[in-house]
Design an enzyme around this catalytic site. Structure first.
Site, mmCIF file in Angstrom:
data_model
loop_
_atom_site.group_PDB
_atom_site.id
_atom_site.type_symbol
_atom_site.label_atom_id
_atom_site.label_comp_id
_atom_site.label_asym_id
_atom_site.label_seq_id
_atom_site.Cartn_x
_atom_site.Cartn_y
_atom_site.Cartn_z
ATOM 1 N N SER A 1 -1.112 2.665 5.155
ATOM 2 C CA SER A 1 -1.856 3.705 4.985
ATOM 3 C C SER A 1 -2.534 4.247 6.455
ATOM 4 O O SER A 1 -2.980 5.311 6.718
ATOM 5 C CB SER A 1 -2.883 3.521 4.177
ATOM 6 O OG SER A 1 -3.742 2.563 4.454
ATOM 7 N N GLY B 1 -0.542 1.166 1.042
ATOM 8 C CA GLY B 1 -0.505 0.512 0.426
ATOM 9 C C GLY B 1 0.684 -0.773 0.714
ATOM 10 O O GLY B 1 0.760 -1.990 -0.184
ATOM 11 N N ASN C 1 -2.541 -5.029 4.388
ATOM 12 C CA ASN C 1 -2.570 -5.236 2.772
ATOM 13 C C ASN C 1 -2.118 -6.597 2.259
ATOM 14 O O ASN C 1 -2.716 -7.081 1.300
ATOM 15 C CB ASN C 1 -1.678 -4.213 2.054
ATOM 16 C CG ASN C 1 -2.230 -2.664 2.187
ATOM 17 O OD1 ASN C 1 -3.500 -2.725 1.909
ATOM 18 N ND2 ASN C 1 -1.382 -1.994 2.761
ATOM 19 N N ASP D 1 -14.260 5.558 1.728
ATOM 20 C CA ASP D 1 -14.056 3.972 1.432
ATOM 21 C C ASP D 1 -14.190 3.022 2.112
ATOM 22 O O ASP D 1 -14.145 1.761 2.052
ATOM 23 C CB ASP D 1 -12.437 4.052 0.632
ATOM 24 C CG ASP D 1 -11.502 4.325 1.993
ATOM 25 O OD1 ASP D 1 -12.003 4.393 3.074
ATOM 26 O OD2 ASP D 1 -10.513 4.615 1.532
ATOM 27 N N HIS E 1 -10.121 3.459 5.540
ATOM 28 C CA HIS E 1 -9.277 4.312 6.286
ATOM 29 C C HIS E 1 -9.982 5.224 7.176
ATOM 30 O O HIS E 1 -11.146 5.780 6.860
ATOM 31 C CB HIS E 1 -8.582 5.332 5.054
ATOM 32 C CG HIS E 1 -7.667 4.393 4.121
ATOM 33 N ND1 HIS E 1 -8.065 3.829 3.012
ATOM 34 C CD2 HIS E 1 -6.525 3.754 4.448
ATOM 35 C CE1 HIS E 1 -7.348 3.328 2.467
ATOM 36 N NE2 HIS E 1 -6.359 3.130 3.110
#
Length: 229
Positions: free
Chosen positions: A41, A78, A107, A188, A191
């Site tokens: 991402s 992801g 991840n 969040d 990011h």
């Protein structure tokens, strides 16, 4: 007569070998270096327009600096190193890149996957890329300390160790100067925002530019593919 025929075969053989030995760069204007980005991402335009992402900005900077390169962005939000490893062979076969940027592993760490798996996947991707003739840039990843001191330290050390082992360039963690700056991270807290993308590009450019093929400064065309979640 037979002697003339034999000499003709030698000439044809030598000529064919010489033609096949010419590098793409020597072939002239048709040579168009390719940069493939295999990421997650952080490179997949998550939460923004594709045109705002650092890979798209990279294409623009290459144009501005006169580099004739194609950027193909195969980043999936992801994704893990296992996913990148699974799709890399086809990317190498299809695009025959001059440079591969590997931006994966974050991840893996956030999911607490075994470090041996992450390291093994990254090693395989580096080796496959190098075997194809590409230069490799490995983007460093980091995880927060709440995964335990031992796991966190070993994870964070993986990237510099691999870069040293394979003699490749390492791109410092993309968020190292961004994560704590107001307005540069999305809600969040994971990011980066669109405003952070030019800063990320500056980091990438410092490592990438010395690896750009000599003589690849004429025209530019683009072929990019972005996946977002």
């Amino acid at each position: 007569m037979r002697l003339k025929f034999f000499l003709l075969l030698i000439v044809v053989s030598v000529s064919t070998h010489a033609a096949s030995a010419v590098s793409p760069a020597q072939a002239g204007h048709d040579y168009e270096p390719v940069i493939v980005i295999v990421g997650d991402s952080l490179s997949a335009a998550y939460g923004m327009e594709i045109s705002q992402s650092w890979p798209s900005l990279l294409q623009e900077r290459l144009i501005q600096n006169g580099y004739s390169c194609r950027v193909f962005n195969s980043s999936i939000a992801g994704d893990t190193t296992q996913g990148g490893l699974a799709r890399l062979p086809r990317l190498l076969e299809r695009h025959q890149p001059d440079i591969v940027i590997l931006e994966l592993g974050g991840n893996d760490g956030l999911r607490g996957l075994p470090l041996e798996v992450t390291r093994g996947n990254l090693s395989s991707m580096i080796e496959q890329s190098q075997s194809s003739g590409a230069s490799v840039i490995l983007a460093e990843m980091r995880i927060p300390p709440n995964y335990g001191q031992s796991y966190t330290e070993r994870f964070n050390a993986t990237y510099s160790e691999l870069a040293g082992q394979y003699g490749i360039s390492m791109l410092p963690f993309l968020l190292q100067d961004i994560a704590l700056e107001e307005g540069l991270m999305q809600a969040d807290g994971i990011h980066p925002t669109a405003a952070a993308q030019p800063l990320i590009l500056d980091q990438v450019w410092q490592v990438l530019q010395p690896l750009l093929p000599v003589g690849a400064t004429t025209t530019f065309s683009t072929s990019s593919e972005n996946s977002t979640r």
